[in-house]
Write a protein that holds these residues in place. Sequence first.
Motif, short mmCIF file in Angstrom:
data_model
loop_
_atom_site.label_atom_id
_atom_site.label_comp_id
_atom_site.label_asym_id
_atom_site.label_seq_id
_atom_site.Cartn_x
_atom_site.Cartn_y
_atom_site.Cartn_z
N GLY A 183 1.06 -1.14 0.06
CA GLY A 183 0.01 0.53 0.20
C GLY A 183 1.25 1.16 -0.35
O GLY A 183 0.67 2.42 -0.63
N ALA B 140 -1.12 -6.42 -2.75
CA ALA B 140 -2.60 -5.62 -1.26
C ALA B 140 -3.72 -5.62 -2.10
O ALA B 140 -3.68 -4.46 -3.13
CB ALA B 140 -1.68 -4.32 -0.84
N GLY B 141 -4.55 -5.14 -1.41
CA GLY B 141 -5.48 -5.34 -1.57
C GLY B 141 -6.35 -6.53 -2.43
O GLY B 141 -7.49 -6.35 -2.90
N ASN C 108 -1.20 -1.27 -4.91
CA ASN C 108 -2.51 -1.63 -4.26
C ASN C 108 -3.32 -1.30 -4.47
O ASN C 108 -3.87 -0.36 -6.14
CB ASN C 108 -3.10 -0.49 -2.57
CG ASN C 108 -4.64 -1.15 -1.98
OD1 ASN C 108 -5.22 -1.77 -2.67
ND2 ASN C 108 -3.95 -1.69 -0.58
N GLY D 198 -10.05 -3.33 3.88
CA GLY D 198 -9.93 -1.56 3.22
C GLY D 198 -9.96 -0.61 4.57
O GLY D 198 -10.32 -0.89 5.56
N ASN E 15 -2.25 -12.73 -2.00
CA ASN E 15 -2.50 -11.42 -1.68
C ASN E 15 -1.81 -10.98 -0.14
O ASN E 15 0.28 -12.11 -0.15
CB ASN E 15 -4.04 -11.07 -0.17
CG ASN E 15 -3.39 -12.37 0.29
OD1 ASN E 15 -2.53 -11.97 1.36
ND2 ASN E 15 -4.95 -12.87 0.97
N ASP E 16 -0.89 -9.77 -0.27
CA ASP E 16 0.64 -9.26 0.42
C ASP E 16 0.47 -10.07 1.85
O ASP E 16 1.37 -10.26 1.99
CB ASP E 16 -0.04 -8.18 0.10
CG ASP E 16 -0.13 -7.62 1.13
OD1 ASP E 16 -1.50 -7.52 0.75
OD2 ASP E 16 -0.28 -5.82 1.24
N ARG F 98 -6.51 -1.82 -5.20
CA ARG F 98 -7.70 -1.14 -4.54
C ARG F 98 -7.55 0.59 -5.41
O ARG F 98 -8.34 1.00 -6.15
CB ARG F 98 -7.84 -0.36 -3.29
CG ARG F 98 -8.21 -1.79 -2.44
CD ARG F 98 -9.40 -2.10 -3.01
NE ARG F 98 -9.47 -3.48 -2.61
CZ ARG F 98 -10.31 -3.66 -0.97
NH1 ARG F 98 -10.35 -3.03 0.11
NH2 ARG F 98 -10.40 -5.02 -0.74
#
Length: 302
Positions: free
Chosen positions: A21, A85-86, A45, A151, A110-111, A47
């Motif tokens: 992120g 991330a995300g 990220n 999130g 995912n991270d 997102r």
Amino acid sequence: MILYMNRIDPTTLFLGIDAGGSTCRARLRKLSGEVIGEAKSGPANLRLGASVAIEQILACTEGALKEADLENYPLKQIHAGLGLAGAVLSEELESTSHFQTLFATCEINNDAYIACVGAHLGHSGAVVIVGTGSCAQVVSPEASRTYGGWGFDISDQASGAWIGQQALQIAVLAMDGLCPSSAISSAIGDQFSHRPADVLRWSQSARPNDYAKFAPLVFSAAEHGDTQAMALVQCGCEQLEQLIRAVERHGTGRIALLGGLAPVYLRHLPKHIISLLCTARGDALDGALLTAGLPLTSLELA
């Protein structure tokens, strides 16, 4: 899922990517385990959008290849492990399918997953991660489970972004005369000329990593006795304890506290919680490399 490759060409290169992120990091290793290149770029990220993530992933990949004097090396000859991330919702993971076409192989998780695999070098274990965001992860034969990590809008308690947002709310209350001013509210207020309207304008485009930049101010103020900052840190500790207790129930015997805020939280967590924690044996990039197919023996011998 950790990949194990048979008959690996000794010239094969492995790339681990931690698309976080706040920053995106890459590490390039030979089959022998030798690190030949590392680099980092900006926030990746998912997102923020798949296009932003891929831009940062390519930037740090190119940086790692440049450090290795392999600027024109074909990505199609590299085996990659990627932690994003995300990457929580199924539709978000589907948006990354084209990432896999960039490399010879590309294992995407995912991270938190790669952080856990790296922390315990492929063995069963758990991690609690507290940086810009927060979450917990267990990886074992019995379970692979993420806690939190939904999130900034609905999750990420105890994180830098959460701490920063809470501190900004206190600062605005103090600016409006609705609560007493303190060292932390004054320090943040100074950055906005003590005008709530300026905070509002800033918040309309602020991202989690922007809020997280205020977290060091909070911890510093808490350690100097500011009661408002101390209350925020105490709340963060309670939220971390909740995550630690959740992964403790899986009984792996290994829980590592990771992330940029881990060292400062360790100064505030109660001793009975610290006693549950262990030292990480590796990092998220090691985990990404293991998922890419780099043999564990290569890391142990490096």
